[in-house]
Design a protein around this motif. Structure first.
Motif, PDB file in Angstrom:
ATOM      1  N   LEU A  39       0.645  -1.153  -0.001  1.00  0.00           N
ATOM      2  CA  LEU A  39       0.020   0.096  -0.174  1.00  0.00           C
ATOM      3  C   LEU A  39       0.784   1.243  -0.077  1.00  0.00           C
ATOM      4  O   LEU A  39       0.548   1.984  -0.712  1.00  0.00           O
ATOM      5  CB  LEU A  39      -1.021   0.141   1.188  1.00  0.00           C
ATOM      6  CG  LEU A  39      -2.220  -0.656   0.918  1.00  0.00           C
ATOM      7  CD1 LEU A  39      -3.107  -0.803   2.070  1.00  0.00           C
ATOM      8  CD2 LEU A  39      -3.230   0.046  -0.085  1.00  0.00           C
ATOM      9  N   GLU A  40       1.950   1.312   0.805  1.00  0.00           N
ATOM     10  CA  GLU A  40       2.832   2.366   0.797  1.00  0.00           C
ATOM     11  C   GLU A  40       3.476   2.419  -0.541  1.00  0.00           C
ATOM     12  O   GLU A  40       3.752   3.647  -1.054  1.00  0.00           O
ATOM     13  CB  GLU A  40       3.977   2.063   1.928  1.00  0.00           C
ATOM     14  CG  GLU A  40       3.413   2.101   3.430  1.00  0.00           C
ATOM     15  CD  GLU A  40       2.805   3.443   3.618  1.00  0.00           C
ATOM     16  OE1 GLU A  40       3.079   4.374   3.091  1.00  0.00           O
ATOM     17  OE2 GLU A  40       1.830   3.321   4.713  1.00  0.00           O
TER      18      GLU A  40
ATOM     19  N   THR B  12      -6.947  -8.359  -4.172  1.00  0.00           N
ATOM     20  CA  THR B  12      -7.845  -7.464  -3.885  1.00  0.00           C
ATOM     21  C   THR B  12      -7.476  -6.044  -3.763  1.00  0.00           C
ATOM     22  O   THR B  12      -8.058  -5.032  -4.437  1.00  0.00           O
ATOM     23  CB  THR B  12      -8.782  -8.018  -2.755  1.00  0.00           C
ATOM     24  OG1 THR B  12      -9.007  -9.364  -3.143  1.00  0.00           O
ATOM     25  CG2 THR B  12      -9.905  -7.120  -2.381  1.00  0.00           C
ATOM     26  N   VAL B  13      -6.298  -5.877  -2.813  1.00  0.00           N
ATOM     27  CA  VAL B  13      -5.968  -4.634  -2.741  1.00  0.00           C
ATOM     28  C   VAL B  13      -5.282  -4.000  -4.033  1.00  0.00           C
ATOM     29  O   VAL B  13      -5.686  -2.752  -4.340  1.00  0.00           O
ATOM     30  CB  VAL B  13      -4.647  -4.678  -1.715  1.00  0.00           C
ATOM     31  CG1 VAL B  13      -3.938  -3.321  -1.405  1.00  0.00           C
ATOM     32  CG2 VAL B  13      -5.165  -5.259  -0.401  1.00  0.00           C
ATOM     33  N   MET B  14      -4.686  -4.700  -4.669  1.00  0.00           N
ATOM     34  CA  MET B  14      -4.138  -4.136  -6.173  1.00  0.00           C
ATOM     35  C   MET B  14      -5.480  -3.793  -6.904  1.00  0.00           C
ATOM     36  O   MET B  14      -5.258  -2.633  -7.393  1.00  0.00           O
ATOM     37  CB  MET B  14      -3.508  -5.175  -6.918  1.00  0.00           C
ATOM     38  CG  MET B  14      -2.225  -5.723  -6.214  1.00  0.00           C
ATOM     39  SD  MET B  14      -0.904  -4.770  -6.091  1.00  0.00           S
ATOM     40  CE  MET B  14      -0.266  -5.197  -7.920  1.00  0.00           C
TER      41      MET B  14
ATOM     42  N   LEU C 184     -14.908  -3.911  -1.013  1.00  0.00           N
ATOM     43  CA  LEU C 184     -13.670  -4.829  -0.801  1.00  0.00           C
ATOM     44  C   LEU C 184     -14.030  -6.184  -0.921  1.00  0.00           C
ATOM     45  O   LEU C 184     -13.294  -7.036  -1.680  1.00  0.00           O
ATOM     46  CB  LEU C 184     -12.832  -4.563   0.212  1.00  0.00           C
ATOM     47  CG  LEU C 184     -12.247  -3.303   0.517  1.00  0.00           C
ATOM     48  CD1 LEU C 184     -11.465  -3.058   1.821  1.00  0.00           C
ATOM     49  CD2 LEU C 184     -11.104  -3.111  -0.820  1.00  0.00           C
ATOM     50  N   PHE C 185     -14.906  -6.629   0.098  1.00  0.00           N
ATOM     51  CA  PHE C 185     -15.430  -8.110  -0.084  1.00  0.00           C
ATOM     52  C   PHE C 185     -15.905  -8.429  -1.281  1.00  0.00           C
ATOM     53  O   PHE C 185     -15.551  -9.750  -1.788  1.00  0.00           O
ATOM     54  CB  PHE C 185     -16.581  -8.365   0.982  1.00  0.00           C
ATOM     55  CG  PHE C 185     -16.002  -8.756   2.392  1.00  0.00           C
ATOM     56  CD1 PHE C 185     -15.035  -7.628   3.090  1.00  0.00           C
ATOM     57  CD2 PHE C 185     -16.423  -9.249   3.336  1.00  0.00           C
ATOM     58  CE1 PHE C 185     -14.728  -7.709   4.153  1.00  0.00           C
ATOM     59  CE2 PHE C 185     -16.086  -9.478   4.526  1.00  0.00           C
ATOM     60  CZ  PHE C 185     -14.844  -8.896   4.927  1.00  0.00           C
ATOM     61  N   THR C 186     -16.646  -7.616  -2.079  1.00  0.00           N
ATOM     62  CA  THR C 186     -16.879  -7.841  -3.431  1.00  0.00           C
ATOM     63  C   THR C 186     -16.060  -8.308  -4.459  1.00  0.00           C
ATOM     64  O   THR C 186     -16.001  -9.329  -5.034  1.00  0.00           O
ATOM     65  CB  THR C 186     -18.158  -7.079  -3.995  1.00  0.00           C
ATOM     66  OG1 THR C 186     -19.052  -6.568  -2.956  1.00  0.00           O
ATOM     67  CG2 THR C 186     -18.802  -7.265  -5.196  1.00  0.00           C
ATOM     68  N   ILE C 187     -15.107  -7.451  -4.394  1.00  0.00           N
ATOM     69  CA  ILE C 187     -13.863  -7.646  -5.105  1.00  0.00           C
ATOM     70  C   ILE C 187     -13.259  -9.155  -4.765  1.00  0.00           C
ATOM     71  O   ILE C 187     -12.808  -9.778  -5.869  1.00  0.00           O
ATOM     72  CB  ILE C 187     -12.679  -6.291  -5.177  1.00  0.00           C
ATOM     73  CG1 ILE C 187     -13.506  -5.148  -5.406  1.00  0.00           C
ATOM     74  CG2 ILE C 187     -11.517  -6.743  -5.978  1.00  0.00           C
ATOM     75  CD1 ILE C 187     -12.717  -4.002  -5.049  1.00  0.00           C
ATOM     76  N   LEU C 188     -12.887  -9.269  -3.601  1.00  0.00           N
ATOM     77  CA  LEU C 188     -12.350 -10.509  -3.156  1.00  0.00           C
ATOM     78  C   LEU C 188     -12.861 -11.559  -3.455  1.00  0.00           C
ATOM     79  O   LEU C 188     -12.409 -12.689  -4.027  1.00  0.00           O
ATOM     80  CB  LEU C 188     -12.044 -10.650  -1.718  1.00  0.00           C
ATOM     81  CG  LEU C 188     -11.035 -11.514  -1.118  1.00  0.00           C
ATOM     82  CD1 LEU C 188      -9.944 -11.051  -0.215  1.00  0.00           C
ATOM     83  CD2 LEU C 188     -11.785 -12.976  -0.373  1.00  0.00           C
TER      84      LEU C 188
END
Lengths: 60, 180
Positions: free
Chosen positions: A38-39, B39-41, B60-64
């Motif tokens: 994230l950073e 998911t974060v990406m 976020l849950f939907t993306i994951l």
């Protein structure tokens, strides 16, 4: 208050177990790589924004 | 759109829960971490499409979830590997599983079909309403309700809970009036 039926007791136990299990997962340490990632993403974006601002200004 | 700082901050506060959902869904921590990373990406890449003030956790849950089923379709294999997972996790995280009942519960949860497992986790543990869960799973509210109820009865059978304190005295069950 009515005494809960056997079924209700069982279901309430399942609910408790599920929550306990989930909370134990939520409390696990988040791997450092996510924070680092994230950073990195944030840094890259800020850099891109700055570069864009600079080129916008140069264009004037 | 929100500033990238507040977006990042909110994403960070949701990471623990997102990872818990990923572990519950995949039954495997390594896979879960891969899912969270993807998911974060993806979330970062499409943060412009996130409306500030709406439920980021659900987003976020939907993306994951989509990522999870996408990977499953691609690989064409069964995702859960509960037995293997149990041994791995016990070796890696002995401190996280102090009680046998929690391990038994995880095993039982992992034997549920994915659709039932995600439904009961979303509603019973992640704190979503039936409506929110139905949006995340892209199905009708009634479908979620019936999946949750089927999941509950299956768990009850598998765990063979008598409702008379089978799990032994622990702080959770003994603090519920009428159970211990």
């Amino acid at each position: 208050m009515k005494t809960p039926t056997r079924y209700q007791k069982q279901q309430s136990m399942i609910n408790q177990q599920l929550k306990k299990y989930y909370v134990s997962l939520e409390e696990e340490t988040i791997p450092d790589r996510f924070i680092e990632m994230l950073e990195q993403l944030d840094k890259a974006e800020k850099k891109a924004t700055q570069a864009k601002r600079k080129s916008d200004n140069d264009g004037k | 759109m929100m500033g990238s700082n507040s977006f990042k901050k909110e994403l960070l506060t949701n990471l623990g829960s997102l990872r818990a959902f990923a572990v519950s869904l995949s039954g495997n921590r390594d896979r879960a971490d891969d899912l969270v990373q993807e998911t974060v990406m993806k979330a970062w890449a499409k943060q412009d499409s996130f409306t500030m003030g709406t439920n980021m956790k659900a987003w976020l849950f939907t993306i994951l979830r989509n990522e999870f089923y996408g990977q499953m379709r691609k690989s064409g294999r069964e995702v859960s590997d509960p037995d293997n997972v149990m041994t791995n996790n016990l070796a890696q995280h002995p401190d996280q599983y102090g009680k046998l009942d929690l391990q038994d519960f995880q095993k039982a949860l992992n034997t549920l079909p994915e659709d039932q497992r995600e439904a009961i986790v979303l509603v019973g543990a992640s704190g979503f309403s039936y409506e929110e869960a139905s949006e995340i799973c892209e199905c009708a509210v009634g479908t979620i309700k019936s999946r949750v109820s089927r999941a509950r009865s299956t768990l009850q059978e598998r765990l063979d809970v008598s409702g008379e304190g089978d799990y032994g005295p622990d702080e959770t069950s003994s603090s519920i009036p009428g159970i211990a």
